[in-house]
Design a protein around this motif. Sequence first.
Motif, PDB file in Angstrom:
ATOM      1  N   ASP A 107     -16.916  -8.401 -22.172  1.00 26.36           N
ATOM      2  CA  ASP A 107     -18.150  -7.689 -21.813  1.00 26.36           C
ATOM      3  C   ASP A 107     -17.993  -6.179 -22.010  1.00 26.36           C
ATOM      4  OD1 ASP A 107     -19.233 -10.156 -21.148  1.00 26.36           O
ATOM      5  OD2 ASP A 107     -18.923  -9.884 -18.983  1.00 26.36           O
ATOM      6  N   GLU A 137     -18.026  -5.348 -25.742  1.00 21.82           N
ATOM      7  CA  GLU A 137     -19.373  -5.396 -26.307  1.00 21.82           C
ATOM      8  C   GLU A 137     -20.175  -4.150 -25.924  1.00 21.82           C
ATOM      9  OE1 GLU A 137     -20.773  -9.182 -24.893  1.00 21.82           O
ATOM     10  OE2 GLU A 137     -19.866 -10.259 -26.581  1.00 21.82           O
ATOM     11  N   ARG A 138     -20.084  -3.733 -24.661  1.00 22.67           N
ATOM     12  CA  ARG A 138     -20.793  -2.515 -24.243  1.00 22.67           C
ATOM     13  C   ARG A 138     -20.197  -1.296 -24.948  1.00 22.67           C
ATOM     14  NH1 ARG A 138     -24.606  -0.721 -20.779  1.00 22.67           N
ATOM     15  NH2 ARG A 138     -24.372   1.375 -19.944  1.00 22.67           N
ATOM     16  N   GLN A 154     -12.974 -12.333 -19.608  1.00 20.80           N
ATOM     17  CA  GLN A 154     -14.424 -12.247 -19.757  1.00 20.80           C
ATOM     18  C   GLN A 154     -14.923 -10.824 -19.510  1.00 20.80           C
ATOM     19  OE1 GLN A 154     -16.573 -14.638 -21.035  1.00 20.80           O
ATOM     20  NE2 GLN A 154     -17.862 -12.817 -21.124  1.00 20.80           N
ATOM     21  N   ASP A 155     -14.341 -10.145 -18.528  1.00 22.04           N
ATOM     22  CA  ASP A 155     -14.715  -8.747 -18.276  1.00 22.04           C
ATOM     23  C   ASP A 155     -14.348  -7.870 -19.471  1.00 22.04           C
ATOM     24  OD1 ASP A 155     -15.644  -9.499 -15.793  1.00 22.04           O
ATOM     25  OD2 ASP A 155     -13.898  -8.728 -14.695  1.00 22.04           O
TER      26      ASP A 155
END
Length: 79
Positions: A36, A39-40, A32-33
């Motif tokens: 994230d 995406e960033r 999940q990290d």
Amino acid sequence: MEEPVESLSFEAALKQLETIVSRLESGDTPLQDAIDLYERGDRLRSLCAERLDTAQARIEAIRLDPAGNPAGTRPFAAG
């Protein structure tokens, strides 16, 4: 809380992007990290590309006359 991507300077965005790439390449980031971060990173990449395109559009090339003397400027044309 992370600073919004849109408010970062080109240099700050690029540095964050390099950090994200390094973290993702390490393989030690939980899924999940990693999502994230990806995406960033994609938003940072877009910002950097946009800022580079803007800077490129502002660059002017010097025109020379037949004698090789500066005769004005013209917009930069990549290619």
